[in-house]
Design an enzyme around this catalytic site. Sequence first.
Site, mmCIF file in Angstrom:
data_model
loop_
_atom_site.group_PDB
_atom_site.id
_atom_site.type_symbol
_atom_site.label_atom_id
_atom_site.label_comp_id
_atom_site.label_asym_id
_atom_site.label_seq_id
_atom_site.Cartn_x
_atom_site.Cartn_y
_atom_site.Cartn_z
ATOM 1 N N GLY A 1 35.356 -30.395 33.945
ATOM 2 C CA GLY A 1 36.303 -29.422 33.559
ATOM 3 C C GLY A 1 35.691 -28.307 32.774
ATOM 4 O O GLY A 1 36.294 -27.498 31.954
ATOM 5 N N HIS B 1 29.229 -26.624 24.469
ATOM 6 C CA HIS B 1 29.833 -26.509 23.345
ATOM 7 C C HIS B 1 30.708 -27.829 23.168
ATOM 8 O O HIS B 1 30.878 -28.629 23.896
ATOM 9 C CB HIS B 1 30.738 -25.479 23.156
HETATM 10 P P1 DGP Z 1 35.227 -25.769 28.503
HETATM 11 O O1 DGP Z 1 36.336 -25.913 29.672
HETATM 12 O O2 DGP Z 1 35.051 -26.917 27.945
HETATM 13 O O3 DGP Z 1 34.286 -24.890 29.289
HETATM 14 O O4 DGP Z 1 36.064 -24.656 27.654
HETATM 15 C C1 DGP Z 1 35.813 -23.322 27.189
HETATM 16 C C2 DGP Z 1 36.651 -22.944 26.063
HETATM 17 O O5 DGP Z 1 36.134 -21.743 25.791
HETATM 18 C C3 DGP Z 1 38.041 -22.737 26.547
HETATM 19 O O6 DGP Z 1 38.843 -23.571 25.777
HETATM 20 C C4 DGP Z 1 38.176 -21.241 26.162
HETATM 21 C C5 DGP Z 1 37.295 -20.856 25.319
HETATM 22 N N1 DGP Z 1 36.776 -19.609 25.464
HETATM 23 C C6 DGP Z 1 36.295 -18.950 26.527
HETATM 24 N N2 DGP Z 1 36.002 -17.686 26.462
HETATM 25 C C7 DGP Z 1 36.182 -17.206 25.157
HETATM 26 C C8 DGP Z 1 35.989 -16.085 24.419
HETATM 27 O O7 DGP Z 1 35.642 -15.188 25.043
HETATM 28 N N3 DGP Z 1 36.182 -16.300 23.112
HETATM 29 C C9 DGP Z 1 36.793 -17.632 22.461
HETATM 30 N N4 DGP Z 1 36.761 -17.524 21.006
HETATM 31 N N5 DGP Z 1 36.650 -18.776 23.382
HETATM 32 C C10 DGP Z 1 36.663 -18.407 24.629
#
Ligand code: DGP
Length: 114
Positions: A92, A99
């Site tokens: 996912g 992160h």
């Molecule tokens: P994952 O599925 O574990 O790769 O989650 C990625 C998360 O990153 C998702 O919950 C939304 C967040 N995300 C994606 N792009 C950005 C962004 O540009 N800024 C922030 N603050 N969060 C982001």
Amino acid sequence: MSDCIFCKIAAGELPSGKVYEDDELLAFHDIHPFARVHVLIIPKLHIATLAECMPEHESLLGKMLLLAPRLAKELGLSAGFKTLINTGRGGGQEVFHIHVHVFGGGEPAPHAQS
Ligand code: DGP
């Protein structure tokens, strides 16, 4: 990684709702929160996934995990919180810069939902 969105956030080239920063780590509010509090902890070093971590990343990973309860407490999650590390497309993962999700406190407020 020039095309990595989290590298750009770490470099200050893109805005984020930063909640923590030190020499190695950055934490900021998730743009699509699935809880009232939902932050992401990233290393400034680009590592794509947990599966790419090597023994030399042991300290960095430890620092990321140890930051989670500190931020959870600071953000009001005194009753507890959840952590999540999605790994790989099958796990996912959408952003390929490792992160840790730290979240809790119930449903996000309506204005925070996308
Ligand atoms: P994952 O599925 O574990 O790769 O989650 C990625 C998360 O990153 C998702 O919950 C939304 C967040 N995300 C994606 N792009 C950005 C962004 O540009 N800024 C922030 N603050 N969060 C982001």
